[in-house]
Scaffold this motif. Structure first.
Motif, mmCIF file in Angstrom:
data_model
loop_
_atom_site.group_PDB
_atom_site.id
_atom_site.type_symbol
_atom_site.label_atom_id
_atom_site.label_comp_id
_atom_site.label_asym_id
_atom_site.label_seq_id
_atom_site.Cartn_x
_atom_site.Cartn_y
_atom_site.Cartn_z
ATOM 1 N N ALA A 82 -7.861 1.098 -7.983
ATOM 2 C CA ALA A 82 -8.997 1.106 -6.917
ATOM 3 C C ALA A 82 -8.383 -0.214 -5.972
ATOM 4 C CB ALA A 82 -10.231 1.021 -7.238
ATOM 5 N N SER A 83 -8.007 -1.448 -6.706
ATOM 6 C CA SER A 83 -7.937 -2.657 -6.045
ATOM 7 C C SER A 83 -6.577 -2.365 -5.308
ATOM 8 C CB SER A 83 -7.938 -3.733 -7.206
ATOM 9 O OG SER A 83 -6.890 -3.665 -7.906
ATOM 10 N N MET A 88 0.004 -4.845 0.560
ATOM 11 C CA MET A 88 -0.076 -3.447 0.972
ATOM 12 C C MET A 88 -1.368 -3.437 1.774
ATOM 13 S SD MET A 88 -0.824 -0.081 -1.348
ATOM 14 C CE MET A 88 -2.657 -0.468 -1.628
ATOM 15 N N VAL A 89 -1.169 -2.622 2.983
ATOM 16 C CA VAL A 89 -2.082 -2.527 4.061
ATOM 17 C C VAL A 89 -2.948 -1.141 3.730
ATOM 18 C CG1 VAL A 89 -2.585 -2.479 6.435
ATOM 19 C CG2 VAL A 89 -0.776 -4.097 5.581
ATOM 20 N N GLN A 90 -4.068 -1.064 3.940
ATOM 21 C CA GLN A 90 -4.780 0.200 3.608
ATOM 22 C C GLN A 90 -5.667 0.453 4.898
ATOM 23 O OE1 GLN A 90 -7.107 0.689 0.085
ATOM 24 N NE2 GLN A 90 -7.979 2.729 0.962
ATOM 25 N N GLU A 116 3.587 6.687 8.989
ATOM 26 C CA GLU A 116 5.151 6.160 9.382
ATOM 27 C C GLU A 116 5.257 4.801 9.036
ATOM 28 O OE1 GLU A 116 6.363 7.506 13.186
ATOM 29 O OE2 GLU A 116 5.624 9.510 13.106
ATOM 30 N N LYS A 117 4.188 3.888 9.427
ATOM 31 C CA LYS A 117 4.368 2.433 8.943
ATOM 32 C C LYS A 117 4.234 2.143 7.644
ATOM 33 C CE LYS A 117 2.877 1.270 13.737
ATOM 34 N NZ LYS A 117 1.798 0.501 14.541
ATOM 35 N N LYS A 118 4.115 3.225 6.840
ATOM 36 C CA LYS A 118 4.199 3.034 5.413
ATOM 37 C C LYS A 118 2.516 2.488 4.855
ATOM 38 C CE LYS A 118 8.433 4.235 4.205
ATOM 39 N NZ LYS A 118 8.586 5.461 4.704
ATOM 40 N N TYR A 119 1.644 2.628 5.739
ATOM 41 C CA TYR A 119 0.129 2.011 5.267
ATOM 42 C C TYR A 119 -0.423 3.196 4.476
ATOM 43 C CZ TYR A 119 0.496 -1.049 9.395
ATOM 44 O OH TYR A 119 0.649 -2.263 10.295
#
Length: 129
Positions: A82-83, A88-90, A116-119
């Motif tokens: 969960a963390s 890493m951007v969520q 696309e930006k891997k978020y």
């Protein structure tokens, strides 16, 4: 020098410490005791000794059943999952189930750009009244 235990798990009989602080399966403290006493208690109640806090003085061990150990491992895995990982951007998007078609298309395009930006994208849909 005792080995450091990174993962939570059953210790069994290999306890590198002479004096332990023991907690029973109900969470009550049994106080400090010698490892031989703790092993004897473990055998009498058919439980396993699990290391909880290695850095404490003396180290804290808990008597647990196999089921309790399994549940604790699942709980810790879920918490770790969960963390979000550092760096890493969520992104989170929330909308109603009664959303208009154009608004839905706009939000879908936004989600596609984020992916696309891997978020990592989390979408929440609230039920309309």
């Amino acid at each position: 020098e005792p080995k450091t235990k990174a993962a939570f798990g059953s210790v069994g009989r290999r306890i590198p410490y002479r004096i332990l602080h023991v907690i029973n399966q109900d969470g009550e403290s049994l106080g400090n005791m010698h490892r031989a006493e703790a092993l004897k208690l473990m055998d009498q109640h058919d439980l396993k000794l699990v290391l909880l806090h290695e850095n404490a003085e003396p180290p804290v061990y808990r008597l647990m059943t196999g089921q309790q150990i399994h549940e604790e491992q699942l709980r810790r895995a879920e918490k770790k999952k969960a963390s979000p990982k550092p760096g890493m951007v969520q992104k989170e998007l929330s909308f109603s189930s009664a959303i208009a078609k154009n608004d839905l298309e706009t939000k879908t395009k936004q989600i596609a750009q984020w992916i696309e930006k891997k978020y990592h994208v989390k979408v929440t849909i609230r039920q309309a009244k």
